[in-house]
Write an enzyme that holds these catalytic residues in place. Structure first.
Site, short mmCIF file in Angstrom:
data_model
loop_
_atom_site.label_atom_id
_atom_site.label_comp_id
_atom_site.label_asym_id
_atom_site.label_seq_id
_atom_site.Cartn_x
_atom_site.Cartn_y
_atom_site.Cartn_z
N HIS A 49 0.83 -1.20 0.00
CA HIS A 49 0.00 0.00 0.00
C HIS A 49 0.87 1.26 0.00
O HIS A 49 0.39 2.36 0.30
CB HIS A 49 -0.94 -0.01 1.21
CG HIS A 49 -2.01 -1.04 1.08
ND1 HIS A 49 -1.75 -2.39 1.17
CD2 HIS A 49 -3.34 -0.95 0.84
CE1 HIS A 49 -2.87 -3.07 1.00
NE2 HIS A 49 -3.86 -2.22 0.80
N LYS A 231 -17.07 -15.41 10.77
CA LYS A 231 -17.03 -14.22 11.62
C LYS A 231 -16.52 -13.02 10.83
O LYS A 231 -17.05 -11.90 10.94
CB LYS A 231 -16.16 -14.47 12.85
CG LYS A 231 -16.71 -15.54 13.78
CD LYS A 231 -15.81 -15.75 14.98
CE LYS A 231 -16.35 -16.85 15.88
NZ LYS A 231 -15.48 -17.08 17.05
#
Length: 341
Positions: A49, A231
């Site tokens: 990134h 989850k």
């Protein structure tokens, strides 16, 4: 095929990137902010990134997906809560502006929230968590993305990997959790591919609907594996819901219908803990938790535990001293972009 690795100094990277951004029409101040942000991410070891994203950012500018002159603007204010519109401006510049505004609100009210719509990729979310911590604020930040994970039990991607950032200021080194809701951020998967390496754990599904640690097979269909399986699937959906309704912006469902990932929605929440006037107690409590988790026998000899953000500080020190490892393929592309503009 793995790309060779070069070692680049932070000053060389920063100056090269500033020159590139200036050639693409950014003001001196904005070019400096962008180049410093991309360099900081890379020196911290987040090439995925940082420097690796620069060519894609330039491509988005060339295709009109990023308006280099646009900046986020406030559209609604309700005390300590504000809504902003990013006007499809550069994600880093919008994120810095909204982080700083949430910090201002927190210092005035104790807690401040800025929701942002119509923005672009903020690159490394931890940048803004660390910025808030430097200002003495706890931060809770998140963003939605294009669909790149299937909901649990589904075959096709309908969820984003919706990064979540939690930062806590601390004298001895801020605690900064920066995580995608996929097992691996897609930029990280691409980084493994550039280095010719397999993922250490399964990171998504291949075309045969089997879990894989092969970057090329996962990137081919962009079906990432949610953290915690079902989850993570639920958490991704909830973060998308919150970012969308708080900003009145686009959801992952709408972003997925676009040709490019743009017009995303984000939330910036800051809390100013110094208002409690017990800073020393807070520091001691944080240290108690860190000491307790550090003081554990490792499963494997030579291993140790870390608090979130601790390894980043070690990587930064190493790369500052030895130079920043960068893919030769990526660096060559950046030099070509700078030369041809």
């Amino acid at each position: 095929m793995a790309s060779d690795i070069l070692k680049i100094s932070s000053s060389t990277m920063r100056e090269t990137l500033k020159s590139l951004f200036t050639k693409y029409g950014f003001t001196d101040a904005k070019a400096s902010l962008l180049s410093q942000t991309y360099t900081n991410s890379t020196i911290d070891g987040v090439n995925s990134h940082g420097i690796n994203r620069v060519p894609l950012f330039i491509e988005y500018i060339e295709k009109g997906q990023v308006d280099i002159n646009a900046e986020a603007q406030k559209v609604q204010s309700l005390g300590s809560i504000e809504r902003w519109d990013g006007k499809l401006g550069p994600g880093i510049i919008n994120a810095v502006k909204c982080t700083d505004r949430a910090i201002e609100l927190a210092k005035e009210y104790g807690i401040g929230m800025v929701s942002l719509r119509n923005t672009n990729h903020w690159m490394r979310g931890g940048t803004y968590g660390r910025r808030a911590a430097d200002a003495g604020c706890i931060a809770l930040l998140f963003t939605n993305t294009q669909p790149n994970m299937p909901p649990w039990g589904g075959k096709y991607s309908r969820l984003g990997n919706n990064p979540l950032i939690v930062s806590i200021p601390r004298k001895e080194g801020h605690v900064v959790l920066d995580m995608a809701i996929s097992q691996f951020a897609f930029g990280k998967i691409k980084d493994y591919g550039l280095r010719g390496k397999k993922l250490p754990y399964p990171g998504g599904w291949d075309d045969a609907d089997e879990l894989s640690n092969d970057p090329e097979k996962i990137l081919g269909n962009e079906r990432g594996l949610p953290i915690g399986y079902w989850k993570g699937s639920a958490l991704s959906m909830v973060l998308d819901m919150l970012a969308t309704i708080l900003s009145a912006g686009d959801s992952t469902a709408k972003i997925g219908k676009k040709e490019f990932e743009s017009g995303i929605s984000q939330v910036y929440i800051c809390i100013y803990p110094k208002l409690f006037h017990d800073t020393e107690i807070q520091e001691n409590l944080l240290q108690e938790i860190i000491d307790y988790t550090h003081n554990v026998e490792p499963m494997h000899e030579g291993d140790r535990t870390y608090y979130p953000g601790e390894k980043t500080l070690l990587t930064r020190a190493k790369n500052t001293k030895e130079g920043i490892p960068v893919s030769e393929e990526v660096w060559t592309k950046i030099l070509q972009l700078a030369a041809q503009k």
